[in-house]
Design an enzyme around this catalytic site. Structure first.
Site, PDB file in Angstrom:
ATOM      1  N   ASP A   8       0.849  -1.182   0.000  1.00  0.00           N
ATOM      2  CA  ASP A   8       0.000   0.000   0.000  1.00  0.00           C
ATOM      3  C   ASP A   8       0.885   1.234   0.000  1.00  0.00           C
ATOM      4  O   ASP A   8       1.756   1.383   0.877  1.00  0.00           O
ATOM      5  CB  ASP A   8      -0.916   0.017   1.228  1.00  0.00           C
ATOM      6  CG  ASP A   8      -2.001  -1.045   1.155  1.00  0.00           C
ATOM      7  OD1 ASP A   8      -2.066  -1.765   0.144  1.00  0.00           O
ATOM      8  OD2 ASP A   8      -2.791  -1.151   2.112  1.00  0.00           O
ATOM      9  N   ASP A 129     -15.360  -2.966  -1.270  1.00  0.00           N
ATOM     10  CA  ASP A 129     -14.904  -2.667   0.085  1.00  0.00           C
ATOM     11  C   ASP A 129     -16.132  -2.359   0.937  1.00  0.00           C
ATOM     12  O   ASP A 129     -16.946  -1.496   0.565  1.00  0.00           O
ATOM     13  CB  ASP A 129     -13.961  -1.473   0.080  1.00  0.00           C
ATOM     14  CG  ASP A 129     -12.815  -1.642  -0.919  1.00  0.00           C
ATOM     15  OD1 ASP A 129     -12.360  -2.792  -1.084  1.00  0.00           O
ATOM     16  OD2 ASP A 129     -12.408  -0.641  -1.529  1.00  0.00           O
TER      17      ASP A 129
END
Length: 245
Positions: A8, A129
């Site tokens: 990330d 998500d």
């Protein structure tokens, strides 16, 4: 079942967030290319990369770091974050990204996502998500009332390579992957599901593998913080994932 180590990217560094909060980030490596090489050396044969700044900005921000990762290793890279139109998706695929992840687009521009799936077979993943079971978009900054399973059903037959299902409430806090929700989604649609969020140890990988053995269409799992802090041993994770279901 596949293992996807997570890289990330925030401000050019490898970080892990807690529950998707950008102001609660831990920097694990300021050299994303070196991190990619480390994961490849550990035996992983794919990577999951997210441009966190891009997810909030709605456009690629950490392009330099992504390109450095691509140059550092031949391992296929799955990329999400800030990809909101077909031109951006095309640019990344042309640069060598193996698969792009479309999340906010799946909610706000579903017809374009279907076009992308048709244009690039096997190279488009849906990022779903969820916070409390409801879909969140714009870098998880906005949560609506759309159930994750309903969104997934809207893309049945579109040709998506996979669904990356992230439980935001568990992401980055080592709370354990939401096996029940992941398996339920994997049984509700024909699109393969990749679990994400909360992996704390190899027990989570084993629990997902048990669901695969029971018929759930779970293609893999993304592992982040637990790899960085040593809670998950790469060899053990790969061994469990690679065993016959």
């Amino acid at each position: 079942m596949k293992i996807y180590p997570a890289i990330d990217l925030k401000d050019g560094a490898c970080v892990r967030l807690r529950k998707g909060e950008m102001d609660d980030a831990t920097v694990f490596n300021d050299d994303p290319a070196a991190q990619a090489r480390s994961f490849a050396a550990a035996g992983f044969d794919r990577l999951h990369v997210v441009d966190l700044n891009g997810a909030f900005a709605g456009r690629p921000v950490n392009a330099g770091a992504v390109e450095a990762i691509l140059a550092a290793t031949k391992v296929p890279v799955q990329l999400g974050g800030g990809i909101r139109d077909l031109d951006t998706a095309a640019a990344w695929l042309d640069r060598g990204i193996d698969r792009v992840v479309l999340g906010t687009m799946a909610v706000k521009r579903p017809d374009l996502v279907r076009q992308a799936c048709a244009r690039w077979p096997g190279r488009i993943a849906l990022g779903i998500d969820a916070r409390g079971g409801k879909v969140a978009v714009e870098g998880w900054a906005q949560t609506g009332e759309l159930p994750a399973e309903e969104l997934a059903r809207r893309f049945e037959g579109a040709g998506a390579a996979a669904i990356i299902f992230t439980d935001i409430d568990r992401d980055g806090i080592l709370a354990g992957v939401n096996v029940a929700a992941t398996a339920a989604l994997a049984r509700a649609v024909s699109i393969p599901v990749i679990a994400s969020g909360g992996v704390a140890g190899v027990e989570d990988i084993a629990a997902l593998k048990a669901e695969v053995a029971a018929g759930a269409n779970i293609d893999g799992v993304i592992v982040g913080r637990a790899l960085y802090d040593g809670r998950v041993d790469p060899a053990a994770a790969l061994d469990i994932a690679g065993r016959a279901a």
